[in-house]
Structure formats: structure tokens, C-alpha cells
Design a protein around this motif. Structure first.
Motif, PDB file in Angstrom:
ATOM      1  N   VAL A 242       0.853  -1.190   0.000  1.00  0.00           N
ATOM      2  CA  VAL A 242       0.000   0.000   0.000  1.00  0.00           C
ATOM      3  C   VAL A 242       0.892   1.245   0.000  1.00  0.00           C
ATOM      4  O   VAL A 242       2.099   1.153   0.249  1.00  0.00           O
ATOM      5  N   PRO A 243       0.346   2.419  -0.305  1.00  0.00           N
ATOM      6  CA  PRO A 243       1.182   3.623  -0.358  1.00  0.00           C
ATOM      7  C   PRO A 243       1.942   3.869   0.943  1.00  0.00           C
ATOM      8  O   PRO A 243       1.389   3.710   2.037  1.00  0.00           O
ATOM      9  N   GLY A 244       3.196   4.245   0.811  1.00  0.00           N
ATOM     10  CA  GLY A 244       3.996   4.539   1.982  1.00  0.00           C
ATOM     11  C   GLY A 244       3.663   5.869   2.610  1.00  0.00           C
ATOM     12  O   GLY A 244       3.872   6.073   3.806  1.00  0.00           O
ATOM     13  N   ASP A 245       3.138   6.798   1.808  1.00  0.00           N
ATOM     14  CA  ASP A 245       2.724   8.092   2.332  1.00  0.00           C
ATOM     15  C   ASP A 245       1.425   7.932   3.113  1.00  0.00           C
ATOM     16  O   ASP A 245       0.442   7.367   2.619  1.00  0.00           O
ATOM     17  N   LEU A 246       1.417   8.455   4.347  1.00  0.00           N
ATOM     18  CA  LEU A 246       0.272   8.254   5.233  1.00  0.00           C
ATOM     19  C   LEU A 246      -1.017   8.794   4.632  1.00  0.00           C
ATOM     20  O   LEU A 246      -2.063   8.130   4.654  1.00  0.00           O
ATOM     21  N   MET A 247      -0.964  10.006   4.065  1.00  0.00           N
ATOM     22  CA  MET A 247      -2.176  10.604   3.521  1.00  0.00           C
ATOM     23  C   MET A 247      -2.689   9.838   2.306  1.00  0.00           C
ATOM     24  O   MET A 247      -3.892   9.668   2.120  1.00  0.00           O
ATOM     25  N   ASP A 248      -1.760   9.356   1.472  1.00  0.00           N
ATOM     26  CA  ASP A 248      -2.171   8.560   0.319  1.00  0.00           C
ATOM     27  C   ASP A 248      -2.816   7.255   0.764  1.00  0.00           C
ATOM     28  O   ASP A 248      -3.783   6.779   0.143  1.00  0.00           O
ATOM     29  N   CYS A 249      -2.288   6.685   1.833  1.00  0.00           N
ATOM     30  CA  CYS A 249      -2.846   5.429   2.342  1.00  0.00           C
ATOM     31  C   CYS A 249      -4.240   5.661   2.934  1.00  0.00           C
ATOM     32  O   CYS A 249      -5.153   4.857   2.730  1.00  0.00           O
ATOM     33  N   TYR A 250      -4.406   6.767   3.652  1.00  0.00           N
ATOM     34  CA  TYR A 250      -5.743   7.114   4.145  1.00  0.00           C
ATOM     35  C   TYR A 250      -6.725   7.257   2.992  1.00  0.00           C
ATOM     36  O   TYR A 250      -7.859   6.765   3.041  1.00  0.00           O
ATOM     37  N   GLU A 251      -6.303   7.941   1.954  1.00  0.00           N
ATOM     38  CA  GLU A 251      -7.188   8.157   0.812  1.00  0.00           C
ATOM     39  C   GLU A 251      -7.607   6.834   0.189  1.00  0.00           C
ATOM     40  O   GLU A 251      -8.782   6.622  -0.155  1.00  0.00           O
TER      41      GLU A 251
ATOM     42  N   HIS B 142      -8.218  12.730   7.631  1.00  0.00           N
ATOM     43  CA  HIS B 142      -8.814  11.423   7.914  1.00  0.00           C
ATOM     44  C   HIS B 142     -10.209  11.491   8.535  1.00  0.00           C
ATOM     45  O   HIS B 142     -10.813  10.454   8.805  1.00  0.00           O
ATOM     46  N   ASP B 143     -10.739  12.674   8.799  1.00  0.00           N
ATOM     47  CA  ASP B 143     -12.088  12.790   9.342  1.00  0.00           C
ATOM     48  C   ASP B 143     -13.086  12.981   8.204  1.00  0.00           C
ATOM     49  O   ASP B 143     -12.875  13.781   7.290  1.00  0.00           O
TER      50      ASP B 143
END
Length: 280
Positions: free
Chosen positions: A103-112, A153-154
Motif C-alpha cells: 500500500v502507499p507509503g505516504d500516510l495521507m495517500d494510504c488514508y485516501e 482522515h475525518d
């Protein structure tokens, strides 16, 4: 876009379990993903109703007498943020578990990516929902639903309302043994008395109802239909096979719940008992 449907996923339409067991099952699902190559999406609920504390949350923020009097259990999550009151009826929860290198390593990309099926489920239920477009200041920081609203993430409903949009879902991630685990709370209905009562603070019920909305209030659908819609959206998102927990997973989760998520040492002080020890 990360490819998901060419890997082995399972969807578990889990029933009601105590909070310690629900949190333990996430870690066991992480082990299964890493060791057996089986990734998990699931829906679940809480019995009894449970307050889950954020990882670093001070136990003194809890009104322990209220929780005991109302039969509300207390556990502590691996994720940060504020406490969440998970009502046995009003809360619908979900989990996504996958190896970190897929999965994406970038936290925001993974949240998306991981919130895609949740936003799709809202759409299927007729709820106009999206990531918050603007930040909202905290009302009461120890409460997940009353702390600052984060566009990362909200999820809020009635998105055209801008900074007046109401929160309908909170989501969080953590990593366990090179596996990413995301879990979230979806507000199906509102139980403001308990949402504010579990905290050791003088909070009016309107403090909660002014900030939060629910699937039932927006779309008016039956809870079972809402749970089914969320489970189907998760299944479709990764082309998961219908499944259930293995006996060995349940046994391992019970042991972990006893020495970690259900133990006072963890709930109050973030201390994990050694294997074989239990205070439950």
C-alpha cells in the motif's frame, strides 16, 4: 492507484464482541496477513458498549464511575487520538489489514486509498459525505468526536456546509509487524448522553449533537442495511472472498485480549503483560 484485487483478501462480517477482543483480533489479522498472505476487511460491533481510549490518552480523562454504572467497558487502542464511545447499536466499526509494502507509503495517500470503500458506502446509503474540507477547532480534546476535525482522515456529512459540516466517521492507522491496520468508527445513530458521560468533564449533550451527525439522521436506513452496505463496499473494493475467523485466530486473540487489551495495566498505563500472565 494501488492494485488490490489481484491479491488474496477476505471479508469478515463479524458479530458483536467485547472491546478487548475486537482490538486483539486486529493484531491477529496482521499476523495472518504477514505469515499467510491473507488480507482482511471486516465490519464489527461492540458488546457491551465500549469506550476505546487513544493510545496516549490519560486514563484520568475517563469517568470510571459513570462507565461502571452504565455497564460500559473500557479498552485502549493502538492508534492515537481521543476516546471513542462505541455504542452497541449506534456505532458501526470496520477494519482493513494489509502488508505495508503493498500500500502507499505516504500516510495521507494510504488514508485516501483505505477510505475509498467507506466513502463509497456512504454514497450507496445516500449520505453526502467526504473528507472534511476545512479544519475545525477542538471542543474537548480527549474525545475523538469533539477534538479538532482533520481533513486528512475525518469524514463529514452534508459537505456543502463547509466548516458547518458534521463529523460522521473517524479513521486511524497504525503499523504492526510491517502490516498497516486501519480502523474506523461510523456514526449510525447518536447517543449523546453516553458520548459525553464517559469523560470526566462537564460536557453538555448539545456539545456532541452540534458537532456530530449519523447515518440514520441523514439517510433514515435500517442499521442492518447500513452494516451490509459497508461490508459489501469493502468486499467490492478489494474483491474479497466471504470468510470467517479461523479457530486458531480466535484462540490467539483471546489470549492477547487477556494479557493486553482487557488488562488494567494496558488500559490505564499502556503496559503489556508477559505471555501467560493475565489479570482478567
Amino acid at each position: 492507484m494501488t492494485a488490490l484485487d489481484d491479491r488474496e483478501w477476505r471479508v469478515i462480517r463479524d458479530g458483536s464482541r467485547e472491546g478487548a477482543m475486537q482490538m486483539a483480533l486486529e493484531e491477529i489479522a496482521a499476523r495472518t496477513a504477514l505469515e499467510d498472505g491473507v488480507r482482511t476487511v471486516r465490519t464489527y460491533s461492540w458488546e457491551p458498549s465500549t469506550l476505546s481510549l487513544g493510545y496516549r490518552q490519560d486514563a484520568d480523562t475517563v469517568d470510571w464511575e459513570f462507565c461502571e454504572r452504565e455497564g460500559i467497558d473500557v479498552t485502549r487502542r493502538q492508534t492515537g487520538g481521543g476516546g471513542i464511545y462505541h455504542d452497541r447499536f449506534a456505532d458501526i466499526s470496520y477494519t482493513i489489514v494489509a502488508p505495508a509494502d503493498e500500500v502507499p507509503g505516504d500516510l495521507m495517500d494510504c488514508y485516501e486509498l483505505f477510505c475509498d470503500p467507506i466513502l463509497e458506502a456512504f454514497d450507496r446509503m445516500g449520505v453526502d459525505a467526504a473528507f472534511a474540507s476545512v479544519e475545525q477547532d477542538a471542543i474537548y480534546q480527549p474525545s475523538c468526536y469533539l477534538r479538532d476535525i482533520n481533513p486528512a482522515h475525518d469524514i463529514v456529512a452534508t459537505t456543502e456546509a463547509g466548516d458547518g459540516a458534521n463529523k460522521i466517521s473517524g479513521n486511524a492507522q497504525y503499523r504492526q509487524r510491517d502490516v498497516v491496520i486501519q480502523h474506523g468508527s461510523i456514526s449510525y445513530a447518536l447517543e449523546p448522553r453516553n458520548h459525553v458521560g464517559v469523560f470526566d468533564a462537564a460536557l453538555a449533550e448539545s456539545t456532541f449533537t452540534d458537532r456530530v451527525t449519523s447515518v440514520r439522521d441523514v439517510a433514515g436506513i435500517d442499521r442492518d442495511d447500513a452494516v451490509e452496505t459497508i461490508a459489501e463496499s469493502l468486499r467490492d473494493w478489494c474483491d474479497a472472498d466471504e470468510s470467517s475467523w479461523r479457530d486458531g485466530e480466535l484462540e490467539a486473540a483471546r489470549a492477547l485480549a487477556d494479557r493486553k487489551f482487557g488488562a488494567d495495566e494496558w488500559v490505564r498505563d499502556r503496559e503489556v503483560l508477559a505471555a501467560g500472565d493475565s489479570t482478567r
